[in-house]
Enzyme design. Structure first.
Site, PDB file in Angstrom:
ATOM      1  N   LYS A 175       0.843  -1.190   0.000  1.00 41.81           N
ATOM      2  CA  LYS A 175       0.000   0.000   0.000  1.00 41.81           C
ATOM      3  C   LYS A 175       0.881   1.243   0.000  1.00 41.81           C
ATOM      4  O   LYS A 175       1.331   1.702   1.050  1.00 41.81           O
ATOM      5  CB  LYS A 175      -0.940   0.040   1.211  1.00 41.81           C
ATOM      6  CG  LYS A 175      -2.088   1.038   1.028  1.00 41.81           C
ATOM      7  CD  LYS A 175      -2.783   1.382   2.310  1.00 41.81           C
ATOM      8  CE  LYS A 175      -2.209   2.609   2.966  1.00 41.81           C
ATOM      9  NZ  LYS A 175      -2.251   3.842   2.151  1.00 41.81           N
ATOM     10  N   ALA A 198       1.689   5.335  -0.401  1.00 46.78           N
ATOM     11  CA  ALA A 198       0.973   6.536   0.011  1.00 46.78           C
ATOM     12  C   ALA A 198       0.246   7.138  -1.190  1.00 46.78           C
ATOM     13  O   ALA A 198       0.761   7.134  -2.316  1.00 46.78           O
ATOM     14  CB  ALA A 198       1.952   7.555   0.585  1.00 46.78           C
ATOM     15  N   GLU A 242       9.412   1.383  11.232  1.00 43.91           N
ATOM     16  CA  GLU A 242      10.346   2.509  11.292  1.00 43.91           C
ATOM     17  C   GLU A 242       9.482   3.756  11.382  1.00 43.91           C
ATOM     18  O   GLU A 242       8.822   4.141  10.414  1.00 43.91           O
ATOM     19  CB  GLU A 242      11.260   2.567  10.078  1.00 43.91           C
ATOM     20  CG  GLU A 242      12.295   3.660  10.199  1.00 43.91           C
ATOM     21  CD  GLU A 242      13.355   3.604   9.114  1.00 43.91           C
ATOM     22  OE1 GLU A 242      13.763   4.682   8.652  1.00 43.91           O
ATOM     23  OE2 GLU A 242      13.758   2.493   8.725  1.00 43.91           O
TER      24      GLU A 242
END
Length: 482
Positions: A177, A179, A251
């Site tokens: 997915k 952005a 992260e």
């Protein structure tokens, strides 16, 4: 619309087939917000479920392929992607805002990750004998299952490939997915990569994370999630995935400190490295320098030298080869940083707006912002504590080493840090005390060996990578005893 690769605009990939979305979101050029670069598909929850269906089906066979076949396919895919780099750079710049140099480096790193990780795979996969001689125990590995890769808008290419590539090589299938602010280059390049793998190994969906992310987090068939993004979103993912106890790699945000010791060299190269550590990708990097602590004996000198370096920075459309810094990526981040700077000015801190506007006539048509250095600011100021994620840097004075270390660690984040001194032993000693996933000496950058990476500690991330890269994150090891 995107002129070179219109076939991916507004589309998503499931089981080898590109689907046209019923609803789309326009992707704008941050250097010229009137320009529509392409469209991002607004996938539904049903679309995501179908992507997971395809990945789960493909996993049954892909997980049983030999490591040699997986490595060979990935090497073939990297060779197929190489010729795409030059023609993809301008698309990347137009949808993301990076400069040509930054964009090309990111794309080349993706090819390098594919090739090097494929070379690493075969040796890493070999069973390892452990335990006492009276009993033979082997540590063996198996792929974990369907893996969700959720990547951010600031560095969408490399942060997608650094997660998806090792997941696939380890025998998993992926649902990626990207952005919605800048998915087009990811889609374009993965279209080429996916052609080297069986249908269903690589699936791609786009859309609002708040609308479709919960499907990836709650579906029991998704056994691992690799997420790069904000700490706030990471906490939501952790909560949603807890019900099925998924393996998580995260992260997250950062507020990286740079410590300038009294004996720091502060020559031309050092100051350039600090400038790059602050302003790379317009400061929109999780591991960028976001606050600088300078010993009081060097404070004035440092601010003066960094000011001269910032004055050199030419800000403009990244597609122009003379641009040293491009626009910010999106309106929300642009407005956030602007507001923080305005509040900082009103607080009485000294905000020096520096750099040069490449084109004053088109300046207001994009999310352009000149870089700023903030001096005469205290450690407890809002700008020092927040992850500003933009081209503004606070410089704080300190009097002794203990004070500097204490201030550096005074944050919920712990992603990266750097120590600037001519004494390497002293740098290591301080690094041992800094709460960060990685500490650099006289630099603040990335690891040259792209297989290496160390997510942060505290609220900056989960999991650890090693000399084997991310491969261990996407497998389950088990002991075989006889």
């Amino acid at each position: 619309m995107i002129g070179v690769f219109p076939e991916i605009s507004g589309r998503f990939l499931i089981d080898g087939e590109w689907h046209k979305a019923k609803e789309t979101k326009q992707v704008h050029n941050p250097a010229n917000i009137d320009e529509v670069v392409g469209e991002a598909a607004a996938c539904s929850k049903q679309d995501v479920t179908q992507a997971i269906d395809a990945a789960a089906k493909a996993f049954k066979t892909w997980s049983r392929t030999s490591v040699e076949e997986r490595a060979e396919r990935m090497k073939k895919a990297s060779e197929a992607l190489k010729p795409m780099i030059e023609e993809s750079v301008s698309l990347f710049v137009r949808e993301n805002g990076k400069t040509l140099v930054e964009a090309k480096k990111d794309l080349l790193r993706c090819v390098e990750v594919m090739s090097r990780m494929a070379d690493t795979l075969i040796e890493w996969w070999k069973p390892v004998n452990v335990g006492q001689s009276a009993q033979t125990v082997q540590v063996r590995r198996r792929p974990r299952g369907v893996t969700a890769v959720i990547s951010p808008w600031n560095s969408p290419m490399i942060l997608t490939f650094k997660r998806a590539v090792p997941a696939i090589l380890a025998g998993n299938t992926v649902v990626i997915k990207p952005a919605t602010n800048c998915p087009l280059t990811v889609l374009t390049c993965l279209k080429v990569v996916a052609s080297s793998f069986p249908d269903g190994v690589i699936n791609i969906v786009t859309g609002s994370g708040s609308k479709i992310g919960d499907v990836l987090c709650t579906d029991p068939r998704v056994r691992a999630i690799a997420f790069t993004g904000s700490t706030e979103t990471g906490k939501i993912i952790m909560s949603q995935s807890a019900g099925t106890v998924k393996k998580l790699f995260m992260e997250l945000g950062g507020n990286d400190p740079a410590l300038i010791l009294p004996d720091a060299e502060l020559g031309k190269t050092d100051i350039q490295r600090i400038r790059m550590g602050v302003l790379r990708a317009s400061g929109q990097v999780c591991s960028a320098i976001k606050r600088i602590y300078v010993h009081e004996s060097r404070y004035s000198e440092f601010v003066e030298k960094l000011t001269r370096e910032f004055e050199r920075v030419v800000v403009g459309n990244g597609i122009h080869p003379d641009a040293m810094m491009g626009p910010m990526n999106n309106k929300a981040q642009f407005e956030f940083v602007k507001d923080v700077i305005e509040r900082t000015k009103k607080s009485g801190a000294n905000v020096a707006e520096l750099g040069q506007k490449m084109d004053t006539e088109t300046w207001d048509k994009g999310y352009f912002m000149l870089p700023s250095i903030v001096s005469n600011i205290d450690h407890d100021h809002e700008l020092v504590g927040v992850e500003q994620f933009g081209p503004v840097i606070p410089v704080i004075s300190y009097s002794d080493e203990e004070e500097a270390i204490e201030m550096a660690n005074d944050t919920p984040y712990g992603l990266r840090a750097s120590v600037w001194t001519q004494d390497k032993a002293k740098a290591r000693e301080i690094a041992d005390r800094l709460e960060a996933g990685a500490v650099f000496h006289n630099n603040h950058t990335i690891f040259q060996d792209l297989r290496l990476d160390f997510p942060g500690i505290k609220e900056s991330g989960l999991s650890r990578e090693t000399q084997w890269g991310s491969l261990e994150l996407f497998t389950d090891s088990y002991g075989f005893a006889d």
